[in-house]
Design a protein around this motif. Sequence first.
Motif, PDB file in Angstrom:
ATOM      1  N   ALA A  13       0.852  -1.178   0.000  1.00 40.94           N
ATOM      2  CA  ALA A  13       0.000   0.000   0.000  1.00 40.94           C
ATOM      3  C   ALA A  13       0.890   1.232   0.000  1.00 40.94           C
ATOM      4  CB  ALA A  13      -0.902   0.001   1.216  1.00 40.94           C
ATOM      5  N   THR A  14       0.383   2.294  -0.588  1.00 41.15           N
ATOM      6  CA  THR A  14       1.178   3.502  -0.723  1.00 41.15           C
ATOM      7  C   THR A  14       0.548   4.629   0.068  1.00 41.15           C
ATOM      8  OG1 THR A  14       1.679   2.778  -2.964  1.00 41.15           O
ATOM      9  CG2 THR A  14       2.223   5.047  -2.412  1.00 41.15           C
ATOM     10  N   THR A  15       1.381   5.458   0.673  1.00 45.05           N
ATOM     11  CA  THR A  15       0.895   6.673   1.307  1.00 45.05           C
ATOM     12  C   THR A  15       1.356   7.864   0.468  1.00 45.05           C
ATOM     13  OG1 THR A  15       0.962   5.694   3.504  1.00 45.05           O
ATOM     14  CG2 THR A  15       0.941   8.088   3.388  1.00 45.05           C
ATOM     15  N   ASP A  44      -4.449   2.276   0.106  1.00 45.70           N
ATOM     16  CA  ASP A  44      -3.545   3.420   0.084  1.00 45.70           C
ATOM     17  C   ASP A  44      -4.037   4.472   1.077  1.00 45.70           C
ATOM     18  OD1 ASP A  44      -2.113   2.197  -1.912  1.00 45.70           O
ATOM     19  OD2 ASP A  44      -2.917   3.436  -3.535  1.00 45.70           O
TER      20      ASP A  44
END
Length: 158
Positions: A13-15, A44
């Motif tokens: 997952a990306t922030t 995300d």
Amino acid sequence: MAAAVLVLEAAAATTYTVGAPDGLWDMQTNYAEWVAKNTFHPGDKITFTYSAELHDVVEVSKAGYDACSSANNISAFRTGNDVVALTAPGTRYFLCGLTGHCDSGMKIRIDVVAAAATGSMSPAAAPTSAAAPAGATRMTTAGLAVLLLLAALHHVHV
Ligand SMILES: [Cu+2]
């Protein structure tokens, strides 16, 4: 081995820091441009970073977004470092609730689209979808070729 690769990709997952790296949550950043450069998937997160004295963040409906109205807001944030989880596919709308800021462009629309193995982390679901599994398949094939090569070189059974 294949299963491990797929699970790792699905779990990634990306922030995203809103507006970064060229801007932040402010009056200068072009958010339409910024969202076009990123793809948001469930899992995300987006972080609104700003001076709490100058701005805030209000999540609104599409109607609120279109009208720059935070009257019927969904939620409001004002710490200056607000993390919002994008949990499900769909469109999320945020604006700055300070007078005039939204009208000056301080509003953002985030389209959250289903990722390759959304919902289930099951490796079985991944090969049917488009994005990540193609790369994963190539990696797996390459890995298998290396294994077979090593096995051949060392005369061991795979
Ligand atoms: Cu503002």
